[in-house]
Design a protein around this motif. Structure first.
Motif, PDB file in Angstrom:
ATOM      1  N   ILE A  66       0.817  -1.209   0.000  1.00 20.28           N
ATOM      2  CA  ILE A  66       0.000   0.000   0.000  1.00 20.28           C
ATOM      3  C   ILE A  66       0.854   1.264   0.000  1.00 20.28           C
ATOM      4  N   ASN A  67       1.950   1.254   0.766  1.00 20.97           N
ATOM      5  CA  ASN A  67       2.700   2.491   0.987  1.00 20.97           C
ATOM      6  C   ASN A  67       4.040   2.591   0.269  1.00 20.97           C
ATOM      7  N   CYS A  68       4.588   1.487  -0.183  1.00 20.99           N
ATOM      8  CA  CYS A  68       5.952   1.533  -0.715  1.00 20.99           C
ATOM      9  C   CYS A  68       6.051   1.286  -2.215  1.00 20.99           C
ATOM     10  N   LEU A  69       4.996   0.849  -2.858  1.00 20.97           N
ATOM     11  CA  LEU A  69       5.067   0.552  -4.282  1.00 20.97           C
ATOM     12  C   LEU A  69       4.804   1.768  -5.160  1.00 20.97           C
ATOM     13  N   GLY A  70       4.410   2.872  -4.555  1.00 22.72           N
ATOM     14  CA  GLY A  70       4.283   4.117  -5.293  1.00 22.72           C
ATOM     15  C   GLY A  70       2.955   4.316  -6.008  1.00 22.72           C
ATOM     16  N   PHE A  71       1.942   3.527  -5.663  1.00 23.46           N
ATOM     17  CA  PHE A  71       0.636   3.740  -6.275  1.00 23.46           C
ATOM     18  C   PHE A  71      -0.028   4.952  -5.652  1.00 23.46           C
ATOM     19  N   GLU A  72      -0.766   5.673  -6.455  1.00 23.06           N
ATOM     20  CA  GLU A  72      -1.483   6.835  -5.963  1.00 23.06           C
ATOM     21  C   GLU A  72      -2.572   6.393  -4.994  1.00 23.06           C
ATOM     22  N   GLU A  73      -2.715   7.143  -3.915  1.00 19.58           N
ATOM     23  CA  GLU A  73      -3.711   6.842  -2.889  1.00 19.58           C
ATOM     24  C   GLU A  73      -5.101   6.738  -3.504  1.00 19.58           C
ATOM     25  N   GLY A  74      -5.771   5.603  -3.272  1.00 23.22           N
ATOM     26  CA  GLY A  74      -7.121   5.403  -3.759  1.00 23.22           C
ATOM     27  C   GLY A  74      -7.221   5.015  -5.225  1.00 23.22           C
ATOM     28  N   SER A  75      -6.077   4.803  -5.871  1.00 24.12           N
ATOM     29  CA  SER A  75      -6.093   4.454  -7.288  1.00 24.12           C
ATOM     30  C   SER A  75      -6.601   3.028  -7.489  1.00 24.12           C
ATOM     31  N   GLU A  76      -6.995   2.746  -8.709  1.00 22.66           N
ATOM     32  CA  GLU A  76      -7.477   1.400  -9.055  1.00 22.66           C
ATOM     33  C   GLU A  76      -6.371   0.364  -8.841  1.00 22.66           C
ATOM     34  N   GLU A  77      -5.138   0.729  -9.180  1.00 22.14           N
ATOM     35  CA  GLU A  77      -4.007  -0.190  -8.994  1.00 22.14           C
ATOM     36  C   GLU A  77      -3.805  -0.513  -7.522  1.00 22.14           C
ATOM     37  N   GLN A  78      -3.888   0.506  -6.676  1.00 17.33           N
ATOM     38  CA  GLN A  78      -3.715   0.287  -5.244  1.00 17.33           C
ATOM     39  C   GLN A  78      -4.814  -0.629  -4.706  1.00 17.33           C
ATOM     40  N   LYS A  79      -6.031  -0.443  -5.159  1.00 17.00           N
ATOM     41  CA  LYS A  79      -7.138  -1.289  -4.716  1.00 17.00           C
ATOM     42  C   LYS A  79      -6.920  -2.734  -5.143  1.00 17.00           C
ATOM     43  N   LYS A  80      -6.423  -2.939  -6.359  1.00 21.08           N
ATOM     44  CA  LYS A  80      -6.149  -4.297  -6.835  1.00 21.08           C
ATOM     45  C   LYS A  80      -5.047  -4.952  -6.011  1.00 21.08           C
ATOM     46  N   VAL A  81      -4.027  -4.185  -5.661  1.00 17.43           N
ATOM     47  CA  VAL A  81      -2.942  -4.716  -4.838  1.00 17.43           C
ATOM     48  C   VAL A  81      -3.475  -5.082  -3.453  1.00 17.43           C
ATOM     49  N   GLN A  82      -4.350  -4.265  -2.905  1.00 20.20           N
ATOM     50  CA  GLN A  82      -4.933  -4.576  -1.595  1.00 20.20           C
ATOM     51  C   GLN A  82      -5.708  -5.886  -1.638  1.00 20.20           C
ATOM     52  N   VAL A  83      -6.457  -6.115  -2.696  1.00 21.45           N
ATOM     53  CA  VAL A  83      -7.195  -7.366  -2.849  1.00 21.45           C
ATOM     54  C   VAL A  83      -6.219  -8.534  -2.941  1.00 21.45           C
ATOM     55  N   LEU A  84      -5.171  -8.376  -3.732  1.00 18.36           N
ATOM     56  CA  LEU A  84      -4.175  -9.428  -3.884  1.00 18.36           C
ATOM     57  C   LEU A  84      -3.507  -9.754  -2.552  1.00 18.36           C
ATOM     58  N   VAL A  85      -3.138  -8.738  -1.799  1.00 21.47           N
ATOM     59  CA  VAL A  85      -2.493  -8.942  -0.501  1.00 21.47           C
ATOM     60  C   VAL A  85      -3.427  -9.698   0.441  1.00 21.47           C
ATOM     61  N   LYS A  86      -4.688  -9.359   0.451  1.00 15.32           N
ATOM     62  CA  LYS A  86      -5.645 -10.067   1.307  1.00 15.32           C
ATOM     63  C   LYS A  86      -5.755 -11.533   0.897  1.00 15.32           C
ATOM     64  N   LYS A  87      -5.740 -11.805  -0.392  1.00 13.05           N
ATOM     65  CA  LYS A  87      -5.791 -13.197  -0.870  1.00 13.05           C
ATOM     66  C   LYS A  87      -4.539 -13.956  -0.432  1.00 13.05           C
ATOM     67  N   ILE A  88      -3.387 -13.325  -0.552  1.00 16.07           N
ATOM     68  CA  ILE A  88      -2.129 -13.955  -0.127  1.00 16.07           C
ATOM     69  C   ILE A  88      -2.160 -14.231   1.363  1.00 16.07           C
ATOM     70  N   ASN A  89      -2.593 -13.248   2.146  1.00 15.84           N
ATOM     71  CA  ASN A  89      -2.655 -13.436   3.595  1.00 15.84           C
ATOM     72  C   ASN A  89      -3.601 -14.563   3.985  1.00 15.84           C
ATOM     73  N   ASN A  90      -4.723 -14.677   3.306  1.00 17.27           N
ATOM     74  CA  ASN A  90      -5.641 -15.774   3.585  1.00 17.27           C
ATOM     75  C   ASN A  90      -5.013 -17.118   3.226  1.00 17.27           C
ATOM     76  N   PHE A  91      -4.237 -17.147   2.170  1.00 20.68           N
ATOM     77  CA  PHE A  91      -3.601 -18.378   1.730  1.00 20.68           C
ATOM     78  C   PHE A  91      -2.564 -18.871   2.729  1.00 20.68           C
ATOM     79  N   VAL A  92      -1.757 -17.961   3.292  1.00 14.44           N
ATOM     80  CA  VAL A  92      -0.679 -18.393   4.184  1.00 14.44           C
ATOM     81  C   VAL A  92      -1.175 -18.738   5.574  1.00 14.44           C
ATOM     82  N   LYS A  93      -2.392 -18.412   5.900  1.00 14.68           N
ATOM     83  CA  LYS A  93      -2.913 -18.718   7.244  1.00 14.68           C
ATOM     84  C   LYS A  93      -3.206 -20.158   7.372  1.00 14.68           C
TER      85      LYS A  93
END
Length: 93
Positions: A66-93
């Motif tokens: 969210i904070n280090c990849l340089g996506f603009e706050e609230g951008s579509e790319e940032q939202k997609k990354v947030q979804v991906l991160v949540k999927k990854i976190n669910n997978f590793v649990k």
């Protein structure tokens, strides 16, 4: 680049508290080993630590995405990354 800035100080404190808790759990396992505790009980505690470490890693990955990849706050790319991160976190649990 800083991992955490003034905007996510609460997250940094949360992660530090979790790491202190994990440190206490590790010391608890050391005590169990010194007392020759049942292997099954020790393994339960090891699994708990592994889960806690995975959760801390997930929080750090999410912060990075969210904070280090340089996506603009609230951008579509940032939202997609947030979804991906949540999927990854669910997978590793």
């Amino acid at each position: 680049m800083l991992i955490f800035d003034e905007h996510n100080e609460k997250l940094r404190k949360d992660i530090m508290n979790r790491l202190r808790r994990i440190e206490g759990q590790v010391k608890g396992i050391q005590g169990m080993m010194e007392k020759n505790a049942c292997c099954g009980d020790v393994l339960v505690q090891v699994a708990a630590i592994r889960s806690a470490i995975n959760n801390v890693g997930g929080l750090i990955i999410e912060n990075y995405a969210i904070n280090c990849l340089g996506f603009e706050e609230g951008s579509e790319e940032q939202k997609k990354v947030q979804v991906l991160v949540k999927k990854i976190n669910n997978f590793v649990k």
